[in-house]
Write a protein that holds these residues in place. Structure first.
Motif, mmCIF file in Angstrom:
data_model
loop_
_atom_site.group_PDB
_atom_site.id
_atom_site.type_symbol
_atom_site.label_atom_id
_atom_site.label_comp_id
_atom_site.label_asym_id
_atom_site.label_seq_id
_atom_site.Cartn_x
_atom_site.Cartn_y
_atom_site.Cartn_z
ATOM 1 N N THR A 237 -15.386 -16.883 -14.015
ATOM 2 C CA THR A 237 -14.773 -18.376 -14.661
ATOM 3 C C THR A 237 -14.608 -19.331 -13.650
ATOM 4 O O THR A 237 -14.138 -19.262 -12.671
ATOM 5 C CB THR A 237 -13.312 -17.790 -14.960
ATOM 6 N N GLU B 175 -18.687 -17.396 -24.653
ATOM 7 C CA GLU B 175 -17.407 -17.587 -25.205
ATOM 8 C C GLU B 175 -16.902 -16.063 -25.910
ATOM 9 O O GLU B 175 -15.838 -16.263 -26.606
ATOM 10 C CB GLU B 175 -17.321 -18.647 -26.349
ATOM 11 N N PRO C 79 -15.146 -12.901 -25.996
ATOM 12 C CA PRO C 79 -13.852 -12.185 -25.318
ATOM 13 C C PRO C 79 -14.071 -10.914 -24.520
ATOM 14 O O PRO C 79 -14.871 -10.115 -25.140
ATOM 15 C CB PRO C 79 -12.868 -12.029 -26.155
ATOM 16 N N THR D 25 -12.852 -7.284 -22.377
ATOM 17 C CA THR D 25 -11.493 -6.597 -21.798
ATOM 18 C C THR D 25 -11.868 -5.938 -20.512
ATOM 19 O O THR D 25 -12.961 -5.390 -20.219
ATOM 20 C CB THR D 25 -11.419 -5.604 -22.905
ATOM 21 N N ASP E 134 -25.125 -15.976 -27.043
ATOM 22 C CA ASP E 134 -23.894 -15.473 -27.495
ATOM 23 C C ASP E 134 -24.193 -14.756 -29.010
ATOM 24 O O ASP E 134 -23.671 -13.677 -29.334
ATOM 25 C CB ASP E 134 -22.805 -16.514 -27.615
ATOM 26 N N GLN F 136 -24.633 -10.951 -29.226
ATOM 27 C CA GLN F 136 -23.253 -10.425 -29.233
ATOM 28 C C GLN F 136 -23.365 -8.797 -29.830
ATOM 29 O O GLN F 136 -22.564 -7.943 -29.382
ATOM 30 C CB GLN F 136 -22.506 -11.366 -30.093
ATOM 31 N N SER G 46 -4.725 -2.921 -30.470
ATOM 32 C CA SER G 46 -5.227 -4.108 -30.515
ATOM 33 C C SER G 46 -4.894 -4.610 -32.130
ATOM 34 O O SER G 46 -4.826 -3.751 -33.041
ATOM 35 C CB SER G 46 -6.447 -4.641 -29.974
#
Length: 558
Positions: free
Chosen positions: A38, A63, A65, A67, A271, A275, A442
């Motif tokens: 980051t 972008e 996300p 875990t 992405d 993805q 989640s």
């Protein structure tokens, strides 16, 4: 287009304009061969993904996300030690190859300024990420350690001198040259010209070469066409081309076939393109141990069921032992010690002769009693065997349901499935002395029907339990495929239309073991009729008063 040298040139240009002079704010390694740095630049936090995954290697701003694992890897800890707070001085490409070098300025343990190189090699199964001290040329660490037994030319180990991959004997297309002119004069067929361009120029992938060949053959002025082509990579117009299979390019090809989807940046394109594919790949990678545990447990349970069914089959023949005991008792006077068998009339079957085996070391009365004991034992075992059979079949259903969940799971879902199996005692917990992370579900996946109604789908058992008993209101509609493993589905409406129920049922069928069938029964009812028996495994519910629809599985839009 593959992630070739030209695409690498374009992504390097984009990364420089976005990240240069930024400061490293955070470092994580969500997956074994992928690093997320980051970087705080231009008042924004950008997640820079460096992937050495053999199937999807790349460098981009993402972008998507991620875990992070509960315990950071040694490579992550090394990256944090050396790069935390470092300034990114610039991003550059080595020649026109698929090698990206990021230069960081930081301070060593004595507070002196030092420059570190983070080198990403985007080369399929040979992809790697190496942190190198620029002054000494020594490797600090690599995401994949490569010893002498794997590569005699290059050691990629901490402490070794970093050596660049062998350079190809090809021309750098960005340096002045007239090779393309000579090739166009010799080859007028696009496929052959593309092949020759690849053979002569560095970093030219098949799709890029074919587009360049098409443009050169259609051109009246080759130098202008060639320069415009290579300059396109500094001002890209990223597109995904959907023609039977999806491909991506830095800009629309001259002879594009199929639907074009445009993106504002190359990173946004990557992405979108990677993805789903990368997600499935990561899920399989993370699910390796989980699937192994499930396979072993299913093997044990199925073997147990087979054994229990045999015991029931034996118990169904228990009367044969009672009959033999009664016949022996009736004709006890005909038995003499030392006999190993006797044939007597069976008064239960028209006095037909029946041969009865005996134990010669037992007395006549003890032989008769032996058959009665066997009879009593078998009859008494039936209730216990049926109970054990019920438990074993329930466990098989439980594991088959988890197998089904893994097929459509995201990496986050896999982590939760793993935690669930740890909680249930099927996977041993590591670091017993440390406090274990609390198992938390989640959010379920959200979809919309054609009239805009929200439908929620549990992707694992922890989500299923929370969705069915915490999230769903008592009068909202709950759905599940009938008698086969599948996700819990909730329509966030107490009075949905028939069309909405149909679409939600199609979604429930899609997220089930019956997704490849054409006619899947789906039960639906108000959530208030659901019950969870005491001691039941995660995801298990009972219910009454359901209605049933038969549908063809179909996934809705998110």
């Amino acid at each position: 287009m593959s992630f070739d040298g030209f695409f690498t040139h374009a992504i390097v240009h984009e990364l420089n304009s976005t990240l240069k002079t930024g400061r490293v704010a955070r470092i994580s390694q969500p997956y074994p061969a992928e690093l997320i740095i980051t970087i705080r630049a231009q008042r924004h936090n950008y997640a820079l993904l460096l992937s050495a995954n053999p199937t999807y290697p790349r460098v981009q701003v993402t972008e998507v996300p991620f875990t992070n694992p509960a315990v950071p890897t040694n490579f992550t800890m090394t990256m944090r030690k050396y790069l935390d707070g470092a300034i990114l001085e610039g991003v550059e490409q080595v020649g026109n190859d698929r090698i990206i070098r990021l230069t960081f300025n930081t301070r060593d343990e004595l507070g002196d300024s030092q420059r570190l190189l983070l080198i990403s090699e985007i080369m399929a199964r040979h992809s790697n990420i190496s942190l190198v001290n620029e002054k000494t040329g020594k490797i600090i660490d690599t995401v994949k350690h490569v010893g002498a037994d794997q590569n005699r030319v290059r050691l990629l180990l901490p402490g070794a001198t970093f050596i660049m991959p062998p350079k190809q004997d090809k021309a750098d297309p960005y340096l002045p040259n007239q090779i393309y002119s000579d090739l166009v004069r010799q080859y007028q067929e696009p496929a052959e010209l593309a092949k020759q361009l690849q053979a002569h120029y560095e970093g030219l992938g098949h799709d890029t070469a074919r587009d360049l060949a098409d443009r050169l053959l259609a051109s009246d002025h080759l130098p202008t066409t060639y320069q415009q082509f290579i300059q396109h990579f500094d001002q890209p117009d990223p597109v995904i081309i959907d023609d039977r299979k999806k491909d991506f390019m830095a800009f629309p090809p001259l002879n594009a076939a199929g639907e074009l989807q445009h993106f504002t940046t190359l990173s946004a394109l990557l992405d979108s393109y990677y993805q789903q594919k990368a997600q499935q790949d990561r899920s399989k990678e993370l699910a390796g141990q989980v699937l192994k545990v499930i396979k072993n447990e299913l093997k044990k349970d199925r073997r147990k069921v087979k054994k229990l069914n045999q015991q029931l089959a034996d118990a169904s023949q228990a009367d044969q032992y009672r009959i033999r005991g009664e016949i022996l008792t009736t004709y006890l006077g005909k038995l003499t010690p030392g006999m190993d068998a006797i044939t007597l009339p069976n008064f239960y079957d028209d006095n037909k002769p029946l041969k009865i085996s005996l134990s010669p070391e037992l007395s006549p009365s003890r032989n008769a009693q032996k058959y009665f004991t066997k009879y009593d034992k078998l009859k008494a075992s039936v209730a216990h065997v049926n109970e054990q059979l019920k438990l074993a079949n329930a466990e098989i259903e439980y594991f088959e349901n988890i197998q089904n969940q893994i097929e459509l799971a995201s990496p986050a879902d896999i982590q939760e499935i793993r935690l669930e199996l740890q909680q249930e005692g099927y996977i041993k917990r590591k670091h017993k002395g440390k406090k274990q992370r609390k198992v938390r579900a989640s959010k379920p996946e959200q979809f919309h029907t054609s009239d805009g109604t929200v439908v929620l789908v549990g992707k694992n058992n922890l989500q299923n339990d929370r969705l069915s008993f915490k999230t769903a209101n008592k009068n909202e509609i709950w759905l599940h495929v009938k008698d086969i493993p599948g996700s819990h589905v909730v329509i966030r409406d107490t009075n949905p239309s028939d069309e909405t129920i149909l679409e939600a049922a199609q979604l429930a069928a899609y997220f089930s073991k019956g997704r490849d069938s054409d006619n899947v029964p789906v039960d639906y009812l108000p959530a208030k009729r659901l019950r969870k028996p005491n001691g039941a495994k995660p995801g298990f519910v009972t219910f009454t008063g359901q209605k049933t629809l038969r549908v063809t599985p179909k996934k809705l839009t998110n």
